[in-house]
Scaffold this motif. Sequence first.
Motif, short mmCIF file in Angstrom:
data_model
loop_
_atom_site.label_atom_id
_atom_site.label_comp_id
_atom_site.label_asym_id
_atom_site.label_seq_id
_atom_site.Cartn_x
_atom_site.Cartn_y
_atom_site.Cartn_z
N UNK A 1 0.61 -1.12 0.43
CA UNK A 1 0.13 0.28 0.17
C UNK A 1 0.79 1.14 0.00
N UNK A 2 1.99 1.03 0.22
CA UNK A 2 2.52 2.65 1.09
C UNK A 2 3.18 2.92 -0.36
N UNK A 3 4.33 1.45 -0.55
CA UNK A 3 4.63 1.73 -2.26
C UNK A 3 4.45 2.38 -3.51
N UNK A 4 2.93 1.76 -3.28
CA UNK A 4 1.82 2.38 -3.90
C UNK A 4 1.82 3.70 -4.37
N UNK A 5 1.78 4.39 -2.86
CA UNK A 5 1.23 5.44 -2.73
C UNK A 5 2.15 6.55 -3.34
N UNK A 6 3.62 5.77 -2.59
CA UNK A 6 4.31 6.33 -2.93
C UNK A 6 4.54 6.77 -4.46
N UNK A 7 4.38 5.77 -5.36
CA UNK A 7 4.37 6.18 -6.34
C UNK A 7 3.56 6.87 -7.03
N UNK A 8 2.55 6.93 -6.39
CA UNK A 8 1.90 8.43 -6.71
C UNK A 8 2.30 9.51 -6.19
N UNK A 9 2.39 10.11 -5.61
CA UNK A 9 3.54 11.33 -5.07
C UNK A 9 4.77 11.58 -5.79
N UNK A 10 4.89 10.59 -6.08
CA UNK A 10 5.98 10.61 -7.75
C UNK A 10 5.54 10.90 -8.79
#
Length: 421
Positions: free
Chosen positions: A314-323
Amino acid sequence: MDTIQYDNYIKILKEELITAMGCTEPIAIAFAAAKARAVLGQMPEKMLVRCSGNIIKNVKGVIVPNSGGQKGVEAAAILGAVAGNAELELQVISQVSPTEIEQTRVLYSQGLCQCELEEGTENLFIRVELSAGKETAAVEIRTKHNHIARIERNGQILFEQPDVVLKGAGDKSKLNIQDILDFAKIVNLDDIREIIGRQITYNSAISAEGLAHKWSSQVGQMLIQSGGNDVRTRARAAAAAGSDARMNGCALPVVINSGSGNQGITCTMPVVVYAKERGCDDDTLYRALVLTNLLSLHQKRYIGNLSAYCGAVSAGAAAACGIAYLDGADYDVIGKTLINTLGNVGGIVCDGAKASCAAKISSAVDAGIMGYEMARRDLFFPFGEGLVEKDYETTIQNIGRVGRLGMKSTDVEVLNIMIGK
């Protein structure tokens, strides 16, 4: 966005992005033990810690911070009773002396504390029972790692509150991708600058520590040494290195997400690395991290903080959205980034907090970045295939259902293997 929803999102960030030291589960046990010791008013002669399976799973394999390398439920509880300051909550054992470390080691060897599995309870349950002569005290933590649900002394209930967050808390059921994106664009940065700034500072510091020294399995260092110096590798390494240090007992504080320091680090570091690479200003970075944190919380609310589903996904997916936000992505690119990531690595099994968490973080961040690279090219896994169904929100709900319900039996079997049943 109306004022009510705006204020709700601010509350969520303030409640969730709190500071913790070390892996959150042993710290929560130490917190409960420190509080129980304060209620008892003296050092206990006996200690019993009753925990849900997920707590035991996440404590067994990590070193308790400031413990001199000790591991496990009993060590965390004894250290909390010996040296903990309950007023500091999730930084409860941030002030420990060498004498107290040695005292903990001796009391552990003497069998002061026992741990038992609490069956048939929610995933986040801790009950610490202390006794000294005829005096007893007990503290229960439920729902959240710092949420004391009950305090008892000599069998009498001194304090009790429901197994939910306190009145006035943010309502995560109102989270959705579109509103999160809108909020990130319009939020007054003065309302979140302290929260996000602390997250950047603390999580960057433990990441740097993991990259600089030989902690745990050294996943972060290995990625840099073997994968080159491109931004994608550095983003994965920065997140993994923070976990390397944290899982091996590094006492540096972190700002958590969804009750997890590893998830807090995973939300933060890839976005920080990409922002530096892109030359983004601080305001843009802060807004990207607002988006990232809320998207991670949005996904995890369907799953719960503790389950057999690895929260790094979940966090990795969200971080990619932040990028993606740093690059000016719109709603559809962000939504496609999510489904591309979840359609790829959704369902990585959580078998407790330990060294391999760093590797899972690296995999999740890499999958997230690939998901974004697909999305920016308008490539995405088609709706109606597998768990990717109807729209972005429904896909998140589907993944949540698998993590919360479908992986229940997985969770039981993982725990049984870990405790030798």
